[in-house]
Design an enzyme around this catalytic site. Structure first.
Site, mmCIF file in Angstrom:
data_model
loop_
_atom_site.group_PDB
_atom_site.id
_atom_site.type_symbol
_atom_site.label_atom_id
_atom_site.label_comp_id
_atom_site.label_asym_id
_atom_site.label_seq_id
_atom_site.Cartn_x
_atom_site.Cartn_y
_atom_site.Cartn_z
ATOM 1 N N SER A 129 -48.263 32.912 9.555
ATOM 2 C CA SER A 129 -46.836 33.225 9.573
ATOM 3 C C SER A 129 -46.597 34.615 9.004
ATOM 4 O O SER A 129 -47.300 35.060 8.107
ATOM 5 C CB SER A 129 -46.041 32.205 8.756
ATOM 6 O OG SER A 129 -44.664 32.559 8.734
ATOM 7 N N GLY A 131 -44.920 37.091 11.379
ATOM 8 C CA GLY A 131 -44.571 37.970 12.471
ATOM 9 C C GLY A 131 -45.505 39.171 12.530
ATOM 10 O O GLY A 131 -46.558 39.207 11.871
ATOM 11 N N LYS A 183 -48.166 24.523 8.800
ATOM 12 C CA LYS A 183 -47.464 25.602 9.498
ATOM 13 C C LYS A 183 -46.264 25.052 10.264
ATOM 14 O O LYS A 183 -45.195 25.678 10.324
ATOM 15 C CB LYS A 183 -48.422 26.323 10.460
ATOM 16 C CG LYS A 183 -47.763 27.392 11.347
ATOM 17 C CD LYS A 183 -47.054 28.462 10.529
ATOM 18 C CE LYS A 183 -46.703 29.708 11.309
ATOM 19 N NZ LYS A 183 -46.161 29.578 12.641
ATOM 20 N N HIS A 186 -43.604 24.478 7.778
ATOM 21 C CA HIS A 186 -43.089 25.811 7.437
ATOM 22 C C HIS A 186 -42.050 26.239 8.459
ATOM 23 O O HIS A 186 -40.957 26.704 8.115
ATOM 24 C CB HIS A 186 -44.239 26.825 7.386
ATOM 25 C CG HIS A 186 -43.809 28.261 7.444
ATOM 26 N ND1 HIS A 186 -43.392 28.878 8.618
ATOM 27 C CD2 HIS A 186 -43.716 29.210 6.480
ATOM 28 C CE1 HIS A 186 -43.066 30.124 8.379
ATOM 29 N NE2 HIS A 186 -43.253 30.361 7.086
ATOM 30 N N ASN A 187 -42.367 26.097 9.745
ATOM 31 C CA ASN A 187 -41.444 26.523 10.789
ATOM 32 C C ASN A 187 -40.185 25.666 10.808
ATOM 33 O O ASN A 187 -39.090 26.167 11.080
ATOM 34 C CB ASN A 187 -42.134 26.476 12.146
ATOM 35 C CG ASN A 187 -43.089 27.639 12.345
ATOM 36 O OD1 ASN A 187 -43.531 28.267 11.391
ATOM 37 N ND2 ASN A 187 -43.427 27.927 13.587
ATOM 38 N N GLU A 190 -38.113 26.925 8.134
ATOM 39 C CA GLU A 190 -37.565 28.196 8.621
ATOM 40 C C GLU A 190 -36.313 27.947 9.475
ATOM 41 O O GLU A 190 -35.304 28.638 9.317
ATOM 42 C CB GLU A 190 -38.639 28.910 9.437
ATOM 43 C CG GLU A 190 -38.218 30.212 10.071
ATOM 44 C CD GLU A 190 -39.319 30.769 10.957
ATOM 45 O OE1 GLU A 190 -39.031 31.111 12.119
ATOM 46 O OE2 GLU A 190 -40.483 30.846 10.490
#
Length: 482
Positions: A129, A131, A183, A186-187, A190
């Site tokens: 993560s 970007g 992950k 996490h998203n 987000e």
């Protein structure tokens, strides 16, 4: 002679930046891309003057690697990953490592880890993560999969990861799909963070009537306190960008949101595991609702919102909205950690929740000061059931609760939607309730379906059925499952 420390396949933006990051840290990288012209363009452009080399084929890439070989895939999740694995396997030997750095579903990682282990190959499903900026300068890296593969690539992945207080935002997460699962969560968080910020923005813009220019210093101030985070920072920056005519660019952007599916996956798994992930689910649904632009425009002409004007002190209202955002953020992370804890039980993972907070403190999209408090909570109590039961977070919720309720009330009175603020508060009120109306719900289920119920005056695990109508019989329909 083989010279490269690691190979990377997939030269889109993330792949290119990770390669450059690896090169900066002294690792020799060989790259390949399905469209081979991209290799030449990369070597003649961003990678010009570096030690990075290219390979025109899979065979050539594998031949250029030191043993045991390590190859990272930065390609589109799904069948494309499987296709490249199929192409790689004939050239690999037992002990070689394949790393999937894309946004793969953890169930695919489970399958790939198991299948490749049978061939002596070590597969790592690694969430990344941050970007393109994070990939270039230091992302958050969440490795999982076959633990035998971790020592082979640990030095490389920890070197390129973001650092906080000298610690790399990259630690071993767990076996099989654990890395991609973390992950995914996490998203999902987000999604929640972004929607929460959007609700705060709309409350102040439409509810309080603040211009974009007046909102920018508000977010700038917020970024200096407990809300200090990457997403608050970029919101501040976005509010300052002007269009060609000098008007705020934000006002020119169509209000329909896209999504790539990881938030949806988080919600689906929460439903499968029975975890009340209400805030993240509402954030996903908010995006879905935003996409129905034409339908919303029709409804807006039918259900005309009264032009109510906020009556009260603006500064007090801004403070309340700040508190609502902070409290809801705490709830979002509490729910996310609930989901990871339940997944660990279900899938047999040994997750280190403090390390996960550390990995998220730098490099990633949800990086924030706030995560240091989460790490401390799990350092204080590694077996903490819920973040809301930690003294720090419990006291913070109590401190901002009044403002939280006030902000939602402002939204209700003015007809401004606050789905994640409101769902977070509903969860909090439910979580702290000694008694919920599920007793009535169970009575209803037993009435129409003989689903049985437990009694408060009997031991847990004893189930009862009542013939509510007098002619329903004494047989229950199914075994009750808590």
């Amino acid at each position: 002679m083989a010279q490269a420390d690691i190979g990377l396949i997939g030269l889109a933006v993330m792949g290119q930046n990770l390669v450059l990051n690896m090169n900066d840290h002294g690792f020799k990288v060989v790259v390949h891309n399905r469209t081979t012209s991209k290799v030449d363009e990369f070597l003649g452009g961003p990678a010009k003057g570096t030690a990075i080399t290219g390979a025109s084929s899979i065979e050539e890439l594998v031949a250029a690697l030191k043993k045991p070989r390590a190859i990272m895939l930065m390609v589109k999740a799904g069948p494309v990953v499987d296709k490249f694995i199929e192409q790689l396997v004939p050239y690999l030997e037992p002990g070689d490592v394949i790393i999937d750095g894309g946004n793969s579903n953890y169930t695919d990682t489970n399958r790939r880890t198991e299948e490749l282990a049978k061939q002596g190959l070590r597969f790592l499903g690694t969430g990344i993560s941050g970007g393109e900026e994070g990939a270039r300068n230091g992302p958050s890296v969440m490795p999982g999969g076959n633990p035998e593969g971790w020592p082979v690539v640990k030095q490389i992945l920890q070197a390129i990861a973001a650092k906080v207080d000298g610690q790399p935002c990259c630690q071993w997460v767990g076996e099989n799909g654990a890395g991609h699962y973390v992950k995914m969560v996490h998203n999902g968080i987000e999604y929640g963070d972004m929607q929460l910020i959007c609700e705060a923005y709309q409350l102040m813009r439409e509810g309080l009537g603040l211009s974009v220019d007046k909102l920018q210093p508000v977010f700038a101030e917020w970024n200096q306190g407990v809300l200090d985070s990457y997403l608050i920072e970029i919101t501040r920056n976005i509010l300052g960008v002007k269009d060609e005519n000098g008007a705020p660019l934000l006002d020119k952007i169509l209000d329909t949101a896209g999504q790539k599916g990881t938030g949806k996956w988080t919600g689906i798994d929460a439903l499968d595991l029975g975890v009340p992930l209400t805030l993240i689910s509402e954030a996903v649904f908010a995006r879905c609702l935003s996409a129905r632009k034409e339908e919303r425009v029709k409804a807006a002409h039918i259900f005309i919102r009264d032009k109510a004007v906020f009556e009260g002190d603006t500064e007090t209202a801004i403070a309340a909205i700040h508190d609502a955002l902070y409290a809801s953020k705490i709830i979002s992370y509490a729910q996310g950690y609930m989901l990871m804890r339940e997944a660990a039980k279900e899938y047999g993972w040994k997750l280190n929740y403090g390390d996960i907070a550390l990995m998220w403190r730098g490099g990633c999209i949800i990086r924030s000061q706030f995560l240091g408090n989460i790490k401390q909570a799990f350092e204080n109590n590694p077996d903490l059931e819920n973040l809301l039961l930690d003294d720090f977070f419990a006291n913070e919720i109590k401190r901002v609760e009044a403002g939280w309720r006030k902000a939602i009330t402002i939204g209700i009175e003015l007809g401004i939607p606050t789905p994640t603020f409101s769902s977070a508060l509903a969860f909090y009120d439910g979580y702290r309730s000694y008694r919920l109306p599920a007793n009535l719900l169970q009575a209803q289920r037993d009435y129409f379906g003989a689903h049985t119920y437990e009694r408060v005056d009997k031991p847990r695990g004893a189930f009862f059925h009542t013939d509510w109508t007098g002619h329903g019989g004494k047989v229950s329909s199914t075994i009750y499952e808590v």
